[in-house]
Write a protein that holds these residues in place. Structure first.
Motif, PDB file in Angstrom:
ATOM      1  N   MET A 203      12.979   1.944  -9.266  1.00  0.00           N
ATOM      2  CA  MET A 203      12.003   2.705  -8.481  1.00  0.00           C
ATOM      3  C   MET A 203      10.873   1.829  -7.964  1.00  0.00           C
ATOM      4  O   MET A 203      10.389   2.024  -6.846  1.00  0.00           O
ATOM      5  CB  MET A 203      11.443   3.846  -9.338  1.00  0.00           C
ATOM      6  CG  MET A 203      12.498   4.862  -9.760  1.00  0.00           C
ATOM      7  SD  MET A 203      11.882   6.033 -10.994  1.00  0.00           S
ATOM      8  CE  MET A 203      10.692   6.948 -10.030  1.00  0.00           C
ATOM      9  N   VAL A 204      10.430   0.871  -8.777  1.00  0.00           N
ATOM     10  CA  VAL A 204       9.320   0.000  -8.394  1.00  0.00           C
ATOM     11  C   VAL A 204       9.597  -1.403  -8.912  1.00  0.00           C
ATOM     12  O   VAL A 204      10.040  -1.580 -10.046  1.00  0.00           O
ATOM     13  CB  VAL A 204       7.975   0.501  -8.972  1.00  0.00           C
ATOM     14  CG1 VAL A 204       6.882  -0.527  -8.728  1.00  0.00           C
ATOM     15  CG2 VAL A 204       7.574   1.811  -8.337  1.00  0.00           C
ATOM     16  N   TRP A 209       5.918  -2.427  -1.468  1.00  0.00           N
ATOM     17  CA  TRP A 209       4.798  -1.722  -0.823  1.00  0.00           C
ATOM     18  C   TRP A 209       4.955  -0.247  -1.164  1.00  0.00           C
ATOM     19  O   TRP A 209       5.964   0.374  -0.822  1.00  0.00           O
ATOM     20  CB  TRP A 209       4.843  -1.954   0.680  1.00  0.00           C
ATOM     21  CG  TRP A 209       3.925  -1.067   1.484  1.00  0.00           C
ATOM     22  CD1 TRP A 209       2.845  -0.363   1.031  1.00  0.00           C
ATOM     23  CD2 TRP A 209       4.008  -0.771   2.885  1.00  0.00           C
ATOM     24  NE1 TRP A 209       2.251   0.340   2.042  1.00  0.00           N
ATOM     25  CE2 TRP A 209       2.938   0.113   3.196  1.00  0.00           C
ATOM     26  CE3 TRP A 209       4.862  -1.169   3.900  1.00  0.00           C
ATOM     27  CZ2 TRP A 209       2.736   0.586   4.485  1.00  0.00           C
ATOM     28  CZ3 TRP A 209       4.651  -0.695   5.176  1.00  0.00           C
ATOM     29  CH2 TRP A 209       3.600   0.171   5.461  1.00  0.00           C
ATOM     30  N   ILE A 210       3.980   0.314  -1.870  1.00  0.00           N
ATOM     31  CA  ILE A 210       4.056   1.722  -2.255  1.00  0.00           C
ATOM     32  C   ILE A 210       2.801   2.461  -1.797  1.00  0.00           C
ATOM     33  O   ILE A 210       1.738   1.863  -1.621  1.00  0.00           O
ATOM     34  CB  ILE A 210       4.249   1.907  -3.777  1.00  0.00           C
ATOM     35  CG1 ILE A 210       2.996   1.450  -4.550  1.00  0.00           C
ATOM     36  CG2 ILE A 210       5.483   1.187  -4.280  1.00  0.00           C
ATOM     37  CD1 ILE A 210       3.045   1.814  -6.031  1.00  0.00           C
ATOM     38  N   GLU A 211       2.978   3.759  -1.628  1.00  0.00           N
ATOM     39  CA  GLU A 211       1.862   4.661  -1.324  1.00  0.00           C
ATOM     40  C   GLU A 211       1.833   5.754  -2.375  1.00  0.00           C
ATOM     41  O   GLU A 211       2.862   6.359  -2.678  1.00  0.00           O
ATOM     42  CB  GLU A 211       2.035   5.301   0.052  1.00  0.00           C
ATOM     43  CG  GLU A 211       1.800   4.377   1.220  1.00  0.00           C
ATOM     44  CD  GLU A 211       1.884   5.120   2.545  1.00  0.00           C
ATOM     45  OE1 GLU A 211       1.191   6.155   2.676  1.00  0.00           O
ATOM     46  OE2 GLU A 211       2.650   4.688   3.425  1.00  0.00           O
ATOM     47  N   TRP A 254       8.251   1.630   0.188  1.00  0.00           N
ATOM     48  CA  TRP A 254       8.715   1.165   1.491  1.00  0.00           C
ATOM     49  C   TRP A 254       9.733   0.035   1.369  1.00  0.00           C
ATOM     50  O   TRP A 254      10.035  -0.637   2.368  1.00  0.00           O
ATOM     51  CB  TRP A 254       7.532   0.687   2.326  1.00  0.00           C
ATOM     52  CG  TRP A 254       6.612   1.775   2.759  1.00  0.00           C
ATOM     53  CD1 TRP A 254       5.585   2.327   2.039  1.00  0.00           C
ATOM     54  CD2 TRP A 254       6.619   2.462   4.010  1.00  0.00           C
ATOM     55  NE1 TRP A 254       4.963   3.305   2.756  1.00  0.00           N
ATOM     56  CE2 TRP A 254       5.564   3.415   3.979  1.00  0.00           C
ATOM     57  CE3 TRP A 254       7.401   2.368   5.150  1.00  0.00           C
ATOM     58  CZ2 TRP A 254       5.300   4.255   5.048  1.00  0.00           C
ATOM     59  CZ3 TRP A 254       7.127   3.204   6.211  1.00  0.00           C
ATOM     60  CH2 TRP A 254       6.086   4.136   6.154  1.00  0.00           C
ATOM     61  N   ARG A 255      10.265  -0.181   0.161  1.00  0.00           N
ATOM     62  CA  ARG A 255      11.179  -1.305  -0.039  1.00  0.00           C
ATOM     63  C   ARG A 255      12.417  -1.209   0.861  1.00  0.00           C
ATOM     64  O   ARG A 255      12.860  -2.200   1.446  1.00  0.00           O
ATOM     65  CB  ARG A 255      11.618  -1.382  -1.493  1.00  0.00           C
ATOM     66  CG  ARG A 255      12.526  -2.595  -1.791  1.00  0.00           C
ATOM     67  CD  ARG A 255      13.357  -2.369  -3.036  1.00  0.00           C
ATOM     68  NE  ARG A 255      12.524  -2.004  -4.158  1.00  0.00           N
ATOM     69  CZ  ARG A 255      12.972  -1.334  -5.212  1.00  0.00           C
ATOM     70  NH1 ARG A 255      14.239  -0.940  -5.258  1.00  0.00           N
ATOM     71  NH2 ARG A 255      12.170  -1.032  -6.224  1.00  0.00           N
ATOM     72  N   GLY A 262      15.118  -2.561  10.422  1.00  0.00           N
ATOM     73  CA  GLY A 262      13.958  -2.290  11.266  1.00  0.00           C
ATOM     74  C   GLY A 262      12.977  -1.342  10.616  1.00  0.00           C
ATOM     75  O   GLY A 262      13.219  -0.800   9.540  1.00  0.00           O
ATOM     76  N   ARG A 263      11.849  -1.168  11.302  1.00  0.00           N
ATOM     77  CA  ARG A 263      10.790  -0.280  10.829  1.00  0.00           C
ATOM     78  C   ARG A 263      10.598   0.841  11.849  1.00  0.00           C
ATOM     79  O   ARG A 263      10.503   0.599  13.058  1.00  0.00           O
ATOM     80  CB  ARG A 263       9.492  -1.060  10.651  1.00  0.00           C
ATOM     81  CG  ARG A 263       8.349  -0.233  10.100  1.00  0.00           C
ATOM     82  CD  ARG A 263       7.171  -1.124   9.755  1.00  0.00           C
ATOM     83  NE  ARG A 263       6.042  -0.343   9.265  1.00  0.00           N
ATOM     84  CZ  ARG A 263       4.895  -0.869   8.855  1.00  0.00           C
ATOM     85  NH1 ARG A 263       4.721  -2.182   8.870  1.00  0.00           N
ATOM     86  NH2 ARG A 263       3.916  -0.102   8.422  1.00  0.00           N
TER      87      ARG A 263
END
Length: 417
Positions: A203-204, A209-211, A254-255, A262-263
């Motif tokens: 998960m992490v 990058w996490i929110e 956001w991994r 792409g984003r």
């Protein structure tokens, strides 16, 4: 040693008790001297030799252990070992003193052993971080659990030495204090379980990058620990979050975006519906000069003419049959423009669509993916695209909807005057 010193120091005038005391004092001085010499040899000779050998090898693990000061801490064991083994012989006449010195030396050795294992675990973590797998499977929380166990067992051994009891007996007695232990180590236990879940489910990981909207967190994960997760926000502030908070609540990682091709760009323009209309001959001639849609207009005009002709449509009224609209042509232009944009991915979802009209006009949504995933270049690409679209929308006789501003009100006032 004690008997030898007693015979050596005793004189005919010296009493038995005096000779015993003198032999014990000299023996203690010799023991302390040997302890100092052992410390000097361990730190000045053996330690330097180990560091020299480690520096010449091709392996990285020994250098990591040297940098973690594992051997420095291990060298501190030498004087305590000397005192521990010499004190029973030196203090034969004073058994309580011998027990006391042995106990002090044993406690010191336990403390040095615990700190040495702590340093060794730090070295293991340093070695592990050099592998790519460390980003996907962080072991910081597991090592911290091992450290807690080591320090806990070290404390048990120290207490056992002071009380002259068996460590096994003390551990058995601690069963009755399990409830208190659970309360004291509640955060550690919750964090450990959460750490296992985060690692097992991927998960992490460090670098993600996490929110976490509920906590106002938006940044990169620096470290996943036993009880906390350390995050560097994009404003360069550091946030420390309890590990179990990520399991108990929700967060966005956001991994997968970073690992994908792409984003996503998802943004819309609101068109003033009063500016939507059918294209007349003059407009079509003007639009045909736009390179991106010239071929599209030619094919579309032939398609519509054929359809209207086959259906025998009365073209005298714009309501009858099929006709091009300026908003449809604008949508086709957006597709052609983005299809020719070098930074837009053609392998991922590529969509330009109308959304449901609302009080703010007719939304034309762009749903595409940028090849550039880095934040700053990505934002520059998005800005360039919509700068262009906002500038060309008027070329299609369309207006972008926006709420009236103070200047709009002033212009309306001048018009009424």
């Amino acid at each position: 040693m004690f008997k030898f010193l007693q015979r050596l120091l005793r004189t005919p005038e010296m009493s038995e008790s005096t000779s015993v005391l003198a032999a014990t004092a000299v023996g203690l001085i010799i023991a302390v001297t040997l302890a100092v010499v052992a410390n000097k040899i361990a730190r000045s000779i053996l330690l330097k030799l180990v560091k020299s050998v480690a520096g010449k090898t091709k392996h990285e693990w020994d250098n990591a252990l040297v940098e973690a000061k594992v051997f420095d801490r291990l060298a501190r064991m030498a004087p305590a070992i000397a005192i521990h083994y010499l004190s029973p012989d030196v203090c034969q006449a004073y058994p309580r003193l011998a027990i006391f010195l042995q106990s002090v030396a044993s406690i010191y050795m336990v403390m040095v052993g615990v700190t040495t294992l702590d340093a060794a675990l730090n070295g293991i973590q340093t070695i592990y971080r050099k592998f790519e797998a460390s980003k996907r499977f962080p072991i910081t929380s597991f090592l911290q659990v091992v450290k807690v166990v080591i320090y806990f067992l070290g404390g048990i051994f120290v207490i056992a030495i002071v009380l002259q009891k068996s460590p096994a007996g003390l551990l058995t007695g601690l069963g009755a204090l399990s409830a208190v232990t659970m309360l004291v180590f509640k955060d550690a236990i919750l964090g450990f379980v959460a750490g296992i879940q985060l690692s097992a489910n991927k998960m992490v990981s460090c670098g993600d990058w996490i929110e976490v909207p509920s906590q106002g967190i938006d940044g990169d994960v620096m470290e996943v620990g036993l009880t906390t997760v350390k995050i560097r926000n994009f404003d360069n502030t550091i946030t420390t979050l309890p590990t179990y908070t990520l399991i108990a609540g929700s967060f966005k990682n956001w991994r997968s975006m970073s690992e994908s091709g792409g984003r996503r760009i998802k943004r819309s323009l609101s068109i003033d519906m009063n500016s939507v209309k059918f294209c007349d001959t003059e407009m079509l001639e003007r639009f045909s000069n736009i390179q991106f849609i010239a071929e599209y207009l030619k094919k579309k005009d032939q398609e519509i003419s054929t359809h209207n002709s086959d259906a025998k449509v009365d073209v005298s009224s714009v309501v009858n049959g099929r006709r091009l609209t300026n908003v449809g042509t604008f949508r086709a232009y957006i597709e052609a423009y983005l299809d020719n944009h070098p930074q837009i991915s053609k392998d991922l979802t590529f969509l330009v669509r109308q959304l449901k009209p609302n009080a703010e006009g007719l939304p034309i949504e762009v749903y595409i993916f940028s090849k550039e995933k880095r934040w700053v270049p990505y934002e520059a690409i998005v800005a360039d695209i919509f700068d262009h679209l906002l500038a060309v929308v008027q070329e299609f006789d369309l207006r972008v909807f926006q709420s009236p501003t103070g200047n709009d009100m002033r212009m309306m006032g001048k018009t009424t005057e």
